[in-house]
Motif scaffolding. Structure first.
Motif, mmCIF file in Angstrom:
data_model
loop_
_atom_site.group_PDB
_atom_site.id
_atom_site.type_symbol
_atom_site.label_atom_id
_atom_site.label_comp_id
_atom_site.label_asym_id
_atom_site.label_seq_id
_atom_site.Cartn_x
_atom_site.Cartn_y
_atom_site.Cartn_z
ATOM 1 N N GLU A 18 10.461 -8.300 -7.973
ATOM 2 C CA GLU A 18 9.030 -8.263 -8.784
ATOM 3 C C GLU A 18 8.597 -7.072 -9.388
ATOM 4 N N GLY A 19 8.555 -6.726 -10.459
ATOM 5 C CA GLY A 19 7.862 -5.495 -11.098
ATOM 6 C C GLY A 19 9.161 -4.301 -11.897
ATOM 7 N N LYS A 20 8.394 -4.005 -12.787
ATOM 8 C CA LYS A 20 9.326 -3.163 -14.180
ATOM 9 C C LYS A 20 10.401 -1.596 -12.653
ATOM 10 N N TYR A 59 -2.698 -10.185 1.448
ATOM 11 C CA TYR A 59 -2.019 -8.860 2.616
ATOM 12 C C TYR A 59 -0.504 -8.282 2.422
ATOM 13 N N ILE A 60 -0.206 -7.193 1.524
ATOM 14 C CA ILE A 60 0.641 -6.264 1.454
ATOM 15 C C ILE A 60 1.138 -5.574 2.163
ATOM 16 N N ASN A 61 2.298 -5.411 3.288
ATOM 17 C CA ASN A 61 2.901 -4.182 3.094
ATOM 18 C C ASN A 61 3.542 -3.150 2.657
ATOM 19 N N ASP A 62 2.943 -2.014 2.195
ATOM 20 C CA ASP A 62 3.977 -0.797 1.366
ATOM 21 C C ASP A 62 4.366 0.368 1.959
ATOM 22 N N SER A 63 4.379 0.387 3.314
ATOM 23 C CA SER A 63 4.069 1.358 3.906
ATOM 24 C C SER A 63 5.174 2.546 3.408
ATOM 25 N N LYS A 64 6.073 2.184 2.583
ATOM 26 C CA LYS A 64 7.374 2.994 2.915
ATOM 27 C C LYS A 64 7.141 3.994 1.785
ATOM 28 N N ALA A 65 5.845 3.937 1.187
ATOM 29 C CA ALA A 65 5.232 3.911 -0.129
ATOM 30 C C ALA A 65 4.603 6.115 -0.064
ATOM 31 N N THR A 66 5.648 6.290 0.207
ATOM 32 C CA THR A 66 5.226 8.018 0.873
ATOM 33 C C THR A 66 4.961 9.393 0.021
ATOM 34 N N ASN A 67 4.987 8.461 -1.375
ATOM 35 C CA ASN A 67 4.436 9.747 -1.954
ATOM 36 C C ASN A 67 3.588 9.094 -3.227
ATOM 37 N N THR A 68 2.875 9.670 -3.770
ATOM 38 C CA THR A 68 2.262 8.532 -5.347
ATOM 39 C C THR A 68 2.934 8.178 -6.042
ATOM 40 N N ASN A 69 4.150 8.636 -5.987
ATOM 41 C CA ASN A 69 5.156 8.226 -7.430
ATOM 42 C C ASN A 69 5.330 6.518 -7.038
ATOM 43 N N ALA A 70 5.458 6.680 -5.385
ATOM 44 C CA ALA A 70 5.494 5.316 -4.931
ATOM 45 C C ALA A 70 4.754 4.149 -5.525
ATOM 46 N N THR A 71 3.886 4.810 -4.865
ATOM 47 C CA THR A 71 2.399 3.793 -5.064
ATOM 48 C C THR A 71 2.053 3.200 -6.093
ATOM 49 N N PHE A 72 2.179 4.402 -7.327
ATOM 50 C CA PHE A 72 2.103 4.285 -8.712
ATOM 51 C C PHE A 72 3.078 3.083 -9.437
ATOM 52 N N LEU A 127 1.372 -0.148 -7.089
ATOM 53 C CA LEU A 127 -0.586 -0.745 -7.873
ATOM 54 C C LEU A 127 -0.346 -1.280 -9.098
ATOM 55 N N GLU A 128 0.885 -0.145 -9.721
ATOM 56 C CA GLU A 128 1.349 -1.044 -11.281
ATOM 57 C C GLU A 128 1.646 -2.279 -11.098
ATOM 58 N N SER A 129 2.197 -2.830 -10.017
ATOM 59 C CA SER A 129 2.671 -4.861 -10.182
ATOM 60 C C SER A 129 1.900 -5.298 -9.767
ATOM 61 N N MET A 130 0.435 -4.673 -9.270
ATOM 62 C CA MET A 130 -0.652 -5.798 -8.500
ATOM 63 C C MET A 130 -1.087 -6.251 -10.019
ATOM 64 N N THR A 131 -1.034 -7.919 -9.607
ATOM 65 C CA THR A 131 -2.152 -8.593 -11.309
ATOM 66 C C THR A 131 -3.066 -8.920 -10.525
ATOM 67 N N ALA A 132 -4.508 -8.568 -9.604
ATOM 68 C CA ALA A 132 -5.080 -8.887 -9.402
ATOM 69 C C ALA A 132 -6.343 -8.217 -8.352
ATOM 70 N N PRO A 133 -7.613 -7.983 -8.255
ATOM 71 C CA PRO A 133 -8.399 -6.960 -7.806
ATOM 72 C C PRO A 133 -7.968 -6.500 -6.264
ATOM 73 N N THR A 134 -7.702 -5.017 -6.213
ATOM 74 C CA THR A 134 -6.946 -4.445 -4.842
ATOM 75 C C THR A 134 -7.988 -3.693 -4.273
ATOM 76 N N ILE A 135 -7.828 -3.952 -2.513
ATOM 77 C CA ILE A 135 -8.462 -2.510 -1.962
ATOM 78 C C ILE A 135 -7.532 -2.498 -1.479
ATOM 79 N N TRP A 136 -7.090 -1.102 -1.649
ATOM 80 C CA TRP A 136 -6.144 -0.375 -1.466
ATOM 81 C C TRP A 136 -6.069 0.818 0.032
ATOM 82 N N GLU A 171 -8.159 1.063 -12.908
ATOM 83 C CA GLU A 171 -8.208 -0.330 -14.155
ATOM 84 C C GLU A 171 -8.069 -1.756 -12.457
ATOM 85 N N LYS A 172 -7.785 -1.385 -11.594
ATOM 86 C CA LYS A 172 -6.836 -2.617 -10.631
ATOM 87 C C LYS A 172 -7.393 -2.504 -9.337
ATOM 88 N N VAL A 173 -8.094 -1.149 -8.566
ATOM 89 C CA VAL A 173 -8.743 -0.868 -7.354
ATOM 90 C C VAL A 173 -10.379 -0.687 -7.062
#
Length: 447
Positions: free
Chosen positions: A274-276, A324-337, A340-349, A369-371
């Protein structure tokens, strides 16, 4: 390099030990030196192969007499021993460069600031499903050199970091992929973005007209580099926004590829990921599979059944209707972008770790918008607090994964998402991003 006889390896991890095995097989006198501790399983392999090694030091007289040195990617060029080697004019290369000299089969080299692991694994999956016996190596899985020593494969799909590309001289992938470029590891590039960009483009520097370079045509920095530099490889662009004469693009929510004589199509909603950003990863992998002459039906089937990558937007558990979603591999802001872009519910980040020169501004619209709450997880969270303190009402600092997950659970309500997407390196509290992701999953399972 081929005539060199004494091979010194800096770093006794996966790439170091693999290179040592290949070096010995090819007749080199091999010495492995690690400034830290070598893991027990690697010591056993070194002993079994009767290889000389040392740990917790670099003995100069045993290193500076090398004909060639393979440096593990984690060791920076500014470390004292590397500086000494460079001063003496001793070649310092990467595992990719060393092992490449001993193969006569094609490699697919995949790099980028984000998406390279998913693209590498997806590409490998497509090709293997198509019946080709390709190895999977580089920054992932078993060492490339180790696999070359065993000689079982008819080609290799390699995930290659900028650090590994810095150590190549002759390495020439038949197909190169550049997923995207965003500021990352700038602490290793004198905080100069241009140096980092040039490093990424080393993947195509030895390519010829009969090789292929697959790239994201929507990426501004990639487009700018291509406009200003000569490239010999045949370009294969992919895009979410442009219609391309020869490339891969989107029309009516369908991926369309025109890179071979036979047009390939695949509806986006049939992709397993999923996700762009994953649509782009799928486009890059499809391009490689087509160039490798994999059947269209096999490509479609493989894109729809691929299982994804651990620690990359990995759904762990749903507890009391909180995902609960594990995105530990996001080691820079672009990966986290992307996360966050693919989140569709209110997010605890859950965010934080070792900052590599991050600019959090690009995340601001998505955070607004999402956090709904931020849980900081790092030794120094000041930059994160300064960036988002005025935007997010609830920010909590924590010092362990268990504490971070328990705090997130308290803040979450039914229908929310708890997302670990740190945007930072992990080395302050964890061994690496895998360790961080595993601790997150264990903490969630203990709730």
């Amino acid at each position: 390099m081929e005539n060199a006889k004494r091979l010194v390896i800096l770093g006794g991890g996966e790439s170091g030990v693999g290179t040592a095995i290949l070096g010995k097989k090819k007749g080199y006198e091999v010495f492995v030196s690690d400034f830290g501790k070598i893991k027990d399983n690697y010591k056993e392999v070194l002993a079994l192969n009767k290889l000389e090694w040392e740990e917790e030091r670099h003995t100069e007289e045993k290193i500076l007499n090398a004909d060639v040195v393979m440096k593990s990617p984690g060791i920076p060029d500014k470390s004292p021993i590397v500086k000494l080697l460079i001063e003496k004019g001793i070649p310092v290369i990467s595992e990719i460069e060393f092992a490449y000299a001993f193969i006569d089969v094609p490699t697919i080299g995949i790099t980028g600031s984000n998406g390279k692991t998913t693209t590498t694994m997806l590409t490998h999956h497509l090709i293997r499903q198509g019946g080709l016996n390709m190895g999977l190596a580089g920054n992932i899985g078993k060492s490339f050199a180790w696999q070359v020593a065993e000689g079982k494969h008819e080609g290799y799909v390699l995930e290659i970091s900028s650090f590994q590309l810095d150590g190549i001289e002759k390495y020439r992938p038949h197909i190169a992929v550049l997923t995207n470029i965003s500021p990352d590891h700038l602490d290793r590039y004198e905080y100069n973005y241009e140096l980092y960009i040039d490093s990424k483009f080393r993947i195509t520097m030895n390519q010829a007209e009969d090789d292929f370079f697959i790239y994201d045509a929507d990426d501004v920095m990639i487009a700018k580099w291509i406009d200003n530099n000569k490239m010999r490889a045949t370009p294969i662009p992919f895009s979410l926004t442009k219609t391309l004469k020869k490339g891969i693009y989107i029309k009516d929510n369908t991926i369309i590829s025109t890179i071979t004589n036979e047009e390939f199509t695949m509806p986006i909603n049939e992709l397993s990921l999923e996700g762009k950003h994953n649509v782009k990863n799928a486009m890059a992998a499809t391009a490689v599979a087509q160039l490798m002459k994999i059947r269209k039906e096999t490509i479609r089937e493989s894109l729809s059944n691929f299982q994804g990558v651990e620690h990359r937007l990995e759904k762990v558990l749903k507890i009391q209707n909180v995902q609960y979603i594990n995105d530990s591999k996001a080691t820079n802001t672009n990966a986290t972008f992307f996360a966050l872009e693919s989140m569709t519910a209110p997010t605890i980040w859950i965010v934080g770790g070792v900052d590599k020169g991050n600019d959090y501004d690009e995340l601001m619209p998505l955070v607004r918008e999402k956090v709904k709450a931020i849980v900081c997880l790092g030794i120094d969270n000041e930059k994160i607090i300064n960036a988002f303190g005025n935007v997010i009402d609830v920010m909590v600092e924590t010092t362990s994964m268990a504490e971070a997950v328990k705090t997130a659970q308290k803040l979450a309500e039914k229908g929310d998402v708890v997302l670990l997407s740190p945007a930072c390196a992990s080395f302050d509290l964890f061994e690496n991003y895998e360790d961080r992701g595993k601790q997150f999953k264990a903490a969630v399972q203990n709730l």
